[in-house]
Design a protein around this motif. Structure first.
Motif, PDB file in Angstrom:
ATOM      1  N   LEU A 116     -25.807  -6.975   9.921  1.00  0.00           N
ATOM      2  CA  LEU A 116     -24.737  -7.254   8.963  1.00  0.00           C
ATOM      3  C   LEU A 116     -24.658  -8.740   8.634  1.00  0.00           C
ATOM      4  CD1 LEU A 116     -21.933  -4.919  10.346  1.00  0.00           C
ATOM      5  CD2 LEU A 116     -23.120  -4.663   8.165  1.00  0.00           C
ATOM      6  N   LEU A 117     -25.016  -9.577   9.586  1.00  0.00           N
ATOM      7  CA  LEU A 117     -24.971 -11.022   9.373  1.00  0.00           C
ATOM      8  C   LEU A 117     -26.204 -11.541   8.642  1.00  0.00           C
ATOM      9  CD1 LEU A 117     -23.549 -12.289  12.791  1.00  0.00           C
ATOM     10  CD2 LEU A 117     -22.377 -12.257  10.585  1.00  0.00           C
ATOM     11  N   ASN A 118     -27.367 -10.973   8.936  1.00  0.00           N
ATOM     12  CA  ASN A 118     -28.625 -11.619   8.545  1.00  0.00           C
ATOM     13  C   ASN A 118     -29.501 -10.820   7.586  1.00  0.00           C
ATOM     14  OD1 ASN A 118     -28.086 -13.796  10.374  1.00  0.00           O
ATOM     15  ND2 ASN A 118     -28.724 -12.456  12.063  1.00  0.00           N
ATOM     16  N   ALA A 162     -30.154  -6.490   2.810  1.00  0.00           N
ATOM     17  CA  ALA A 162     -30.292  -5.063   2.492  1.00  0.00           C
ATOM     18  C   ALA A 162     -29.300  -4.236   3.296  1.00  0.00           C
ATOM     19  CB  ALA A 162     -31.721  -4.608   2.762  1.00  0.00           C
ATOM     20  N   GLN A 163     -29.095  -4.594   4.571  1.00  0.00           N
ATOM     21  CA  GLN A 163     -28.125  -3.854   5.380  1.00  0.00           C
ATOM     22  C   GLN A 163     -26.709  -4.098   4.887  1.00  0.00           C
ATOM     23  OE1 GLN A 163     -28.661  -1.561   8.171  1.00  0.00           O
ATOM     24  NE2 GLN A 163     -26.649  -1.178   7.273  1.00  0.00           N
ATOM     25  N   ARG A 164     -26.418  -5.341   4.490  1.00  0.00           N
ATOM     26  CA  ARG A 164     -25.091  -5.613   3.948  1.00  0.00           C
ATOM     27  C   ARG A 164     -24.825  -4.751   2.719  1.00  0.00           C
ATOM     28  NH1 ARG A 164     -25.387 -11.574   3.353  1.00  0.00           N
ATOM     29  NH2 ARG A 164     -25.552 -12.283   5.480  1.00  0.00           N
ATOM     30  N   GLN A 193     -13.895 -12.066   7.867  1.00  0.00           N
ATOM     31  CA  GLN A 193     -15.186 -12.560   8.327  1.00  0.00           C
ATOM     32  C   GLN A 193     -16.095 -11.478   8.892  1.00  0.00           C
ATOM     33  OE1 GLN A 193     -13.579 -15.653  11.030  1.00  0.00           O
ATOM     34  NE2 GLN A 193     -14.850 -17.073   9.855  1.00  0.00           N
ATOM     35  N   GLY A 194     -15.510 -10.323   9.226  1.00  0.00           N
ATOM     36  CA  GLY A 194     -16.331  -9.299   9.856  1.00  0.00           C
ATOM     37  C   GLY A 194     -16.939  -9.809  11.146  1.00  0.00           C
ATOM     38  N   PRO A 195     -18.227  -9.561  11.376  1.00  0.00           N
ATOM     39  CA  PRO A 195     -18.830  -9.977  12.645  1.00  0.00           C
ATOM     40  C   PRO A 195     -19.011 -11.485  12.774  1.00  0.00           C
ATOM     41  CG  PRO A 195     -20.455  -8.936  11.219  1.00  0.00           C
ATOM     42  CD  PRO A 195     -19.127  -8.738  10.568  1.00  0.00           C
ATOM     43  N   GLN A 196     -18.778 -12.247  11.684  1.00  0.00           N
ATOM     44  CA  GLN A 196     -18.877 -13.702  11.790  1.00  0.00           C
ATOM     45  C   GLN A 196     -17.854 -14.276  12.759  1.00  0.00           C
ATOM     46  OE1 GLN A 196     -18.469 -14.817   7.670  1.00  0.00           O
ATOM     47  NE2 GLN A 196     -20.680 -14.837   7.328  1.00  0.00           N
ATOM     48  N   GLN A 197     -16.771 -13.555  12.975  1.00  0.00           N
ATOM     49  CA  GLN A 197     -15.720 -14.050  13.866  1.00  0.00           C
ATOM     50  C   GLN A 197     -16.042 -13.805  15.337  1.00  0.00           C
ATOM     51  OE1 GLN A 197     -12.036 -11.672  13.775  1.00  0.00           O
ATOM     52  NE2 GLN A 197     -13.216 -10.027  12.812  1.00  0.00           N
ATOM     53  N   LEU A 198     -17.107 -13.057  15.607  1.00  0.00           N
ATOM     54  CA  LEU A 198     -17.412 -12.659  16.969  1.00  0.00           C
ATOM     55  C   LEU A 198     -18.393 -13.643  17.614  1.00  0.00           C
ATOM     56  CD1 LEU A 198     -17.963  -8.840  16.338  1.00  0.00           C
ATOM     57  CD2 LEU A 198     -15.857  -9.985  17.071  1.00  0.00           C
TER      58      LEU A 198
END
Length: 298
Positions: free
Chosen positions: A140-142, A145-147, A224-229
Motif C-alpha cells: 500500500l505504501l510502495n 498498482a496495489q494502491r 495517512q493509512g499505513p504511513q502512520q504506522l
C-alpha cells in the motif's frame, strides 16, 4: 459420506459478544475453524463443512458484524484484536485449546494476526487470498498498482457506503462477485444469491466497519493509512505451519502480494491457481477441499 450442516447455533463469549455459527461433525473430533471474509458469512464454507465434518468438528462462525452475530455500533469494536479475541474465546467455549484454521479475505487478515499473537492456539493455518499484513502494508505504501487496486477500500470507509451498497436490491454487492471474478459468476445462482441477500438485509455497517477501523488502506489527503504506522517486521513472524492458496486472477489482491512471504513464514507452502479469482473457494470447491485435505495430511 458427507455429514449435514447444523445451523442456528450461538455462543455467548466471555467478552459479551454473541456469535452465530454453523457446524458439521461431532464435538470431540479435531476442531477445524472456517473464517469468512467480506461481504460473506458462514455460508461461504457450505461446500467445506460437510466434507470436513466427516473426520473433524467443522465450525464456521459469522464474524461479529455479519449476518446473525452481534453487530456492535462502536467503530472501535471492529479492530483486529477484538475479532481475534472472539475467535480465541469461541475455540475455548467449544471445548478446545487449539484448531486448524482456514480463512479467506478479511477472515484471513484476522487469522494472520491470530497466528502471530496466539500461535499456541493454531495447529495449522490455511489462508486463501488474504495477504500477510506486513507485506500488504508495504504494498500500500510502495506499489502504485496495489494502491489503485485497493481504492475500493477508501470508498467503503466513507460515511453512507452501506446505504449505497444496499441500493437497487444490492446491485453493487452482486457486482463484487461478478465483477471481481471472470465475468458472470456461475456459482452465484438464484439460491445462493437469495442466501446472500438475506444476510446483507440484516445489516452492512458491521462489514464496512472492518475497513473503517483498519489503518491498512491506501493513504489519502485526510488519512495517512499505513504511513502512520511504525512497525517492526520481526513482530510479524508466523510460527505455525502455514499453507496459502491463491487465485491469481484476483483483481483486488494480485499475486505480487505473495512475494517475500517466505521471509515471514518459515513453514510455508503456496499453491497458485492461475485461473482462480478472489472467489476461488466458490469457483473450485472440490479442488479447495482436496488441497485442504492434502495440507492436513502433511
Amino acid at each position: 459420506m458427507s455429514v449435514s450442516i447444523q445451523q442456528n447455533q450461538f455462543a455467548v463469549l466471555d467478552n459479551g459478544t454473541r456469535l452465530h455459527y454453523a457446524s458439521a461433525g461431532d464435538v470431540g473430533k479435531p476442531l477445524i475453524l472456517f473464517v469468512h471474509g467480506f461481504p460473506e458469512f458462514w455460508g461461504e464454507w457450505s461446500a467445506q463443512l460437510p466434507e470436513f465434518g466427516q473426520d473433524h468438528f467443522a465450525v464456521a462462525p459469522d464474524l461479529r458484524g455479519f449476518n446473525l452475530s452481534d453487530m456492535p455500533a462502536e467503530l472501535g469494536a471492529y479492530k483486529a484484536r477484538h475479532i481475534v479475541d472472539d475467535l480465541r474465546l469461541l475455540i475455548q467455549q467449544l471445548g478446545y485449546q487449539k484448531a486448524v484454521v482456514v480463512a479467506h479475505d478479511w477472515g484471513g487478515a484476522v487469522c494472520w494476526n491470530m497466528a502471530i499473537a496466539l500461535p499456541e492456539m493454531i495447529e495449522k493455518l490455511i489462508i486463501i487470498n488474504s495477504p500477510h499484513p506486513y507485506l500488504f502494508m508495504q504494498a500500500l505504501l510502495n506499489d502504485p498498482a496495489q494502491r489503485a487496486a485497493s481504492e475500493y477500500m477508501n470508498w467503503l470507509r466513507q460515511p453512507g457506503s452501506e446505504e449505497a451498497l444496499g441500493k437497487n436490491d444490492f446491485a453493487l454487492m452482486d457486482g463484487f462477485f461478478n465483477g471481481m471474478g471472470q465475468g458472470e459468476a456461475h456459482w452465484f445462482d438464484a439460491d445462493t444469491r437469495a442466501a446472500y441477500h438475506a444476510c446483507w438485509a440484516r445489516g452492512l455497517s458491521g462489514g464496512v466497519n472492518y475497513y473503517r477501523a483498519s489503518p491498512l488502506h491506501p493513504p489519502t489527503a485526510n488519512h495517512q493509512g499505513p504511513q502512520q504506522l511504525a512497525l517492526n517486521p520481526d513482530d510479524f513472524r508466523v510460527r505455525v505451519p502455514t499453507r496459502v492458496i491463491w487465485g491469481e486472477n484476483d483483481k483486488a489482491l494480485p499475486k505480487s502480494l505473495l512475494n517475500g512471504m517466505e521471509d515471514f513464514v518459515p513453514d510455508l507452502r503456496i499453491t497458485r491457481i492461475a485461473e482462480g479469482s478472489h472467489w476461488v473457494i466458490h469457483e473450485q470447491p472440490e479442488r479447495i477441499n482436496g488441497l485442504i485435505r492434502q495440507y492436513l495430511s502433511e
